[in-house]
Design a protein around this motif. Structure first.
Motif, PDB file in Angstrom:
ATOM      1  N   ARG A   1       0.818  -1.210   0.000  1.00 16.36           N
ATOM      2  CA  ARG A   1       0.000   0.000   0.000  1.00 16.36           C
ATOM      3  C   ARG A   1       0.859   1.271   0.000  1.00 16.36           C
ATOM      4  N   ALA A   2       0.488   2.223  -0.845  1.00 23.46           N
ATOM      5  CA  ALA A   2       1.169   3.518  -0.888  1.00 23.46           C
ATOM      6  C   ALA A   2       0.647   4.376   0.262  1.00 23.46           C
ATOM      7  N   ARG A   3       1.567   5.055   0.942  1.00 21.68           N
ATOM      8  CA  ARG A   3       1.200   5.847   2.121  1.00 21.68           C
ATOM      9  C   ARG A   3       1.531   7.322   1.896  1.00 21.68           C
ATOM     10  N   LYS A   4       0.672   8.156   2.451  1.00 16.28           N
ATOM     11  CA  LYS A   4       0.846   9.599   2.289  1.00 16.28           C
ATOM     12  C   LYS A   4       2.069  10.095   3.046  1.00 16.28           C
ATOM     13  N   GLU A   5       2.315   9.548   4.238  1.00 12.60           N
ATOM     14  CA  GLU A   5       3.442  10.032   5.031  1.00 12.60           C
ATOM     15  C   GLU A   5       4.789   9.741   4.367  1.00 12.60           C
ATOM     16  N   ARG A   6       4.817   8.775   3.461  1.00 24.53           N
ATOM     17  CA  ARG A   6       6.041   8.479   2.701  1.00 24.53           C
ATOM     18  C   ARG A   6       6.052   9.186   1.344  1.00 24.53           C
ATOM     19  N   GLN A   7       5.006   9.929   1.071  1.00 26.79           N
ATOM     20  CA  GLN A   7       4.824  10.655  -0.192  1.00 26.79           C
ATOM     21  C   GLN A   7       4.874   9.711  -1.392  1.00 26.79           C
ATOM     22  N   GLU A   8       4.179   8.577  -1.254  1.00 31.03           N
ATOM     23  CA  GLU A   8       4.096   7.602  -2.335  1.00 31.03           C
ATOM     24  C   GLU A   8       2.865   7.881  -3.184  1.00 31.03           C
ATOM     25  N   ALA A   9       2.830   7.309  -4.371  1.00 33.35           N
ATOM     26  CA  ALA A   9       1.738   7.555  -5.308  1.00 33.35           C
ATOM     27  C   ALA A   9       1.112   6.238  -5.762  1.00 33.35           C
ATOM     28  N   VAL A  10      -0.130   6.345  -6.222  1.00 33.96           N
ATOM     29  CA  VAL A  10      -0.818   5.214  -6.828  1.00 33.96           C
ATOM     30  C   VAL A  10      -0.936   5.482  -8.329  1.00 33.96           C
ATOM     31  N   THR A  11      -0.880   4.418  -9.115  1.00 30.57           N
ATOM     32  CA  THR A  11      -0.985   4.522 -10.564  1.00 30.57           C
ATOM     33  C   THR A  11      -2.115   3.622 -11.040  1.00 30.57           C
ATOM     34  N   LEU A  12      -2.977   4.165 -11.852  1.00 28.15           N
ATOM     35  CA  LEU A  12      -4.071   3.389 -12.419  1.00 28.15           C
ATOM     36  C   LEU A  12      -3.991   3.445 -13.932  1.00 28.15           C
ATOM     37  N   ALA A  13      -4.040   2.271 -14.535  1.00 29.33           N
ATOM     38  CA  ALA A  13      -4.064   2.150 -15.992  1.00 29.33           C
ATOM     39  C   ALA A  13      -5.246   1.259 -16.365  1.00 29.33           C
ATOM     40  N   ILE A  14      -6.129   1.758 -17.194  1.00 31.17           N
ATOM     41  CA  ILE A  14      -7.293   1.000 -17.655  1.00 31.17           C
ATOM     42  C   ILE A  14      -7.255   0.938 -19.176  1.00 31.17           C
ATOM     43  N   THR A  15      -7.446  -0.273 -19.700  1.00 31.38           N
ATOM     44  CA  THR A  15      -7.557  -0.472 -21.132  1.00 31.38           C
ATOM     45  C   THR A  15      -8.830  -1.268 -21.383  1.00 31.38           C
ATOM     46  N   VAL A  16      -9.789  -0.650 -22.056  1.00 33.10           N
ATOM     47  CA  VAL A  16     -11.100  -1.258 -22.286  1.00 33.10           C
ATOM     48  C   VAL A  16     -11.371  -1.330 -23.785  1.00 33.10           C
ATOM     49  N   THR A  17     -11.931  -2.456 -24.222  1.00 35.53           N
ATOM     50  CA  THR A  17     -12.347  -2.599 -25.610  1.00 35.53           C
ATOM     51  C   THR A  17     -13.843  -2.309 -25.687  1.00 35.53           C
ATOM     52  N   PRO A  18     -14.241  -1.180 -26.287  1.00 38.59           N
ATOM     53  CA  PRO A  18     -15.656  -0.797 -26.340  1.00 38.59           C
ATOM     54  C   PRO A  18     -16.408  -1.532 -27.447  1.00 38.59           C
ATOM     55  N   SER A  19     -17.607  -1.073 -27.751  1.00 41.33           N
ATOM     56  CA  SER A  19     -18.424  -1.660 -28.815  1.00 41.33           C
ATOM     57  C   SER A  19     -17.754  -1.450 -30.179  1.00 41.33           C
ATOM     58  N   LYS A  20     -18.222  -2.168 -31.175  1.00 42.52           N
ATOM     59  CA  LYS A  20     -17.603  -2.108 -32.514  1.00 42.52           C
ATOM     60  C   LYS A  20     -17.635  -0.697 -33.112  1.00 42.52           C
ATOM     61  N   VAL A  21     -18.758  -0.028 -33.013  1.00 42.16           N
ATOM     62  CA  VAL A  21     -18.862   1.322 -33.582  1.00 42.16           C
ATOM     63  C   VAL A  21     -17.893   2.258 -32.880  1.00 42.16           C
ATOM     64  N   ALA A  22     -17.818   2.152 -31.546  1.00 39.57           N
ATOM     65  CA  ALA A  22     -16.887   2.994 -30.800  1.00 39.57           C
ATOM     66  C   ALA A  22     -15.438   2.645 -31.151  1.00 39.57           C
ATOM     67  N   GLN A  23     -15.162   1.366 -31.422  1.00 41.01           N
ATOM     68  CA  GLN A  23     -13.816   0.969 -31.837  1.00 41.01           C
ATOM     69  C   GLN A  23     -13.443   1.630 -33.160  1.00 41.01           C
ATOM     70  N   TRP A  24     -14.364   1.608 -34.117  1.00 40.06           N
ATOM     71  CA  TRP A  24     -14.077   2.212 -35.424  1.00 40.06           C
ATOM     72  C   TRP A  24     -13.831   3.702 -35.296  1.00 40.06           C
ATOM     73  N   LEU A  25     -14.674   4.381 -34.554  1.00 44.18           N
ATOM     74  CA  LEU A  25     -14.502   5.827 -34.404  1.00 44.18           C
ATOM     75  C   LEU A  25     -13.268   6.165 -33.581  1.00 44.18           C
ATOM     76  N   ASN A  26     -12.955   5.347 -32.561  1.00 49.11           N
ATOM     77  CA  ASN A  26     -11.759   5.604 -31.764  1.00 49.11           C
ATOM     78  C   ASN A  26     -10.499   5.389 -32.600  1.00 49.11           C
ATOM     79  N   ARG A  27     -10.529   4.407 -33.511  1.00 49.98           N
ATOM     80  CA  ARG A  27      -9.389   4.218 -34.406  1.00 49.98           C
ATOM     81  C   ARG A  27      -9.208   5.456 -35.283  1.00 49.98           C
ATOM     82  N   PHE A  28     -10.307   6.049 -35.720  1.00 49.17           N
ATOM     83  CA  PHE A  28     -10.243   7.257 -36.542  1.00 49.17           C
ATOM     84  C   PHE A  28      -9.738   8.448 -35.738  1.00 49.17           C
TER      85      PHE A  28
END
Length: 135
Positions: free
Chosen positions: A86-113
Protein backbone atom coordinates in the motif's frame (compact mmCIF):
# COMPACT_ATOMS: atom_id res chain seq x y z
CA UNK A 1 -37.91 11.26 -63.05
CA UNK A 2 -35.35 13.92 -62.07
CA UNK A 3 -37.35 14.82 -58.97
CA UNK A 4 -37.32 11.18 -57.85
CA UNK A 5 -33.54 10.96 -58.24
CA UNK A 6 -33.02 14.19 -56.31
CA UNK A 7 -35.36 12.96 -53.57
CA UNK A 8 -33.57 9.59 -53.25
CA UNK A 9 -30.13 11.23 -53.19
CA UNK A 10 -31.30 13.80 -50.62
CA UNK A 11 -32.82 11.05 -48.47
CA UNK A 12 -29.62 8.97 -48.67
CA UNK A 13 -27.49 11.96 -47.68
CA UNK A 14 -29.76 12.77 -44.74
CA UNK A 15 -29.68 9.15 -43.54
CA UNK A 16 -25.89 9.07 -43.81
CA UNK A 17 -25.52 12.30 -41.85
CA UNK A 18 -27.97 11.20 -39.14
CA UNK A 19 -26.24 7.81 -38.86
CA UNK A 20 -22.85 9.46 -38.53
CA UNK A 21 -24.14 11.83 -35.84
CA UNK A 22 -25.72 8.94 -33.92
CA UNK A 23 -22.54 6.87 -34.12
CA UNK A 24 -20.40 9.78 -32.91
CA UNK A 25 -22.82 10.44 -30.05
CA UNK A 26 -22.61 6.78 -29.00
CA UNK A 27 -18.80 6.91 -29.19
CA UNK A 28 -18.69 10.08 -27.08
CA UNK A 29 -21.03 8.58 -24.47
CA UNK A 30 -19.02 5.35 -24.21
CA UNK A 31 -15.77 7.27 -23.88
CA UNK A 32 -17.30 9.51 -21.19
CA UNK A 33 -18.54 6.48 -19.25
CA UNK A 34 -15.11 4.84 -19.45
CA UNK A 35 -13.47 8.09 -18.31
CA UNK A 36 -15.86 8.39 -15.36
CA UNK A 37 -15.14 4.79 -14.29
CA UNK A 38 -11.43 5.58 -14.50
CA UNK A 39 -11.84 8.75 -12.42
CA UNK A 40 -13.94 6.96 -9.76
CA UNK A 41 -11.42 4.12 -9.50
CA UNK A 42 -8.47 6.49 -9.23
CA UNK A 43 -10.25 8.40 -6.44
CA UNK A 44 -10.89 5.12 -4.59
CA UNK A 45 -7.29 4.00 -5.10
CA UNK A 46 -6.00 7.31 -3.84
CA UNK A 47 -8.07 6.94 -0.66
CA UNK A 48 -7.05 3.35 0.17
CA UNK A 49 -3.51 3.40 -1.26
CA UNK A 50 -3.74 0.37 -3.57
CA UNK A 51 -5.97 -1.35 -6.14
CA UNK A 52 -8.20 -3.57 -4.03
CA UNK A 53 -9.14 -6.81 -5.85
CA UNK A 54 -12.80 -6.38 -4.80
CA UNK A 55 -12.78 -2.86 -6.27
CA UNK A 56 -11.24 -4.12 -9.50
CA UNK A 57 -13.82 -6.93 -9.70
CA UNK A 58 -16.72 -4.53 -9.10
CA UNK A 59 -15.65 -2.16 -11.88
CA UNK A 60 -14.86 -5.07 -14.21
CA UNK A 61 -18.42 -6.30 -13.75
CA UNK A 62 -19.76 -2.79 -14.40
CA UNK A 63 -17.79 -2.61 -17.66
CA UNK A 64 -18.88 -6.13 -18.67
CA UNK A 65 -22.52 -5.12 -18.14
CA UNK A 66 -21.95 -2.32 -20.65
CA UNK A 67 -20.94 -4.97 -23.19
CA UNK A 68 -17.23 -4.15 -23.18
CA UNK A 69 -14.57 -6.84 -23.46
CA UNK A 70 -12.91 -7.20 -20.06
CA UNK A 71 -11.63 -10.77 -20.51
CA UNK A 72 -7.95 -9.84 -20.08
CA UNK A 73 -6.21 -7.86 -17.36
CA UNK A 74 -7.96 -4.52 -17.81
CA UNK A 75 -5.84 -2.95 -15.06
CA UNK A 76 -2.39 -4.03 -16.30
CA UNK A 77 0.17 -1.41 -15.29
CA UNK A 78 -1.73 -0.33 -12.19
CA UNK A 79 -0.01 -0.33 -8.85
CA UNK A 80 0.31 -1.04 -6.07
CA UNK A 81 -2.08 -4.00 -6.31
CA UNK A 82 -1.63 -5.65 -2.92
CA UNK A 83 -2.54 -4.39 0.55
CA UNK A 84 0.94 -5.09 1.94
CA UNK A 85 2.43 -2.81 -0.76
CA UNK A 86 0.00 0.00 0.00
CA UNK A 87 1.17 3.52 -0.89
CA UNK A 88 1.20 5.85 2.12
CA UNK A 89 0.85 9.60 2.29
CA UNK A 90 3.44 10.03 5.03
CA UNK A 91 6.04 8.48 2.70
CA UNK A 92 4.82 10.66 -0.19
CA UNK A 93 4.10 7.60 -2.34
CA UNK A 94 1.74 7.56 -5.31
CA UNK A 95 -0.82 5.21 -6.83
CA UNK A 96 -0.99 4.52 -10.56
CA UNK A 97 -4.07 3.39 -12.42
CA UNK A 98 -4.06 2.15 -15.99
CA UNK A 99 -7.29 1.00 -17.65
CA UNK A 100 -7.56 -0.47 -21.13
CA UNK A 101 -11.10 -1.26 -22.29
CA UNK A 102 -12.35 -2.60 -25.61
CA UNK A 103 -15.66 -0.80 -26.34
CA UNK A 104 -18.42 -1.66 -28.82
CA UNK A 105 -17.60 -2.11 -32.51
CA UNK A 106 -18.86 1.32 -33.58
CA UNK A 107 -16.89 2.99 -30.80
CA UNK A 108 -13.82 0.97 -31.84
CA UNK A 109 -14.08 2.21 -35.42
CA UNK A 110 -14.50 5.83 -34.40
CA UNK A 111 -11.76 5.60 -31.76
CA UNK A 112 -9.39 4.22 -34.41
CA UNK A 113 -10.24 7.26 -36.54
CA UNK A 114 -9.87 9.76 -33.67
CA UNK A 115 -7.14 8.24 -31.47
CA UNK A 116 -5.49 5.70 -33.80
CA UNK A 117 -6.28 2.66 -31.63
CA UNK A 118 -9.36 0.54 -30.97
CA UNK A 119 -9.24 0.55 -27.17
CA UNK A 120 -9.95 3.23 -24.62
CA UNK A 121 -6.79 3.68 -22.55
CA UNK A 122 -6.51 5.90 -19.49
CA UNK A 123 -3.36 6.13 -17.34
CA UNK A 124 -2.68 8.40 -14.41
CA UNK A 125 -0.77 8.76 -11.15
CA UNK A 126 -1.84 10.59 -8.01
CA UNK A 127 -0.30 10.96 -4.55
CA UNK A 128 -1.75 8.54 -2.04
CA UNK A 129 -4.12 9.88 0.62
CA UNK A 130 -3.85 6.83 2.86
CA UNK A 131 -2.39 7.43 6.33
CA UNK A 132 -1.10 4.40 8.20
CA UNK A 133 -2.95 4.30 11.57
CA UNK A 134 0.27 3.27 13.33
CA UNK A 135 2.21 6.25 12.05
Amino acid sequence: MVKLKVFIISLAVMLAILSALGAYHMYAMERAIARSIYADMLDDMQDIGYLDPALAEYYSQEMAELGWDVSGDVFAGSGPRAENQRARKERQEAVTLAITVTPSKVAQWLNRFVEGEVTFTFIGTRPSEYFDPGW
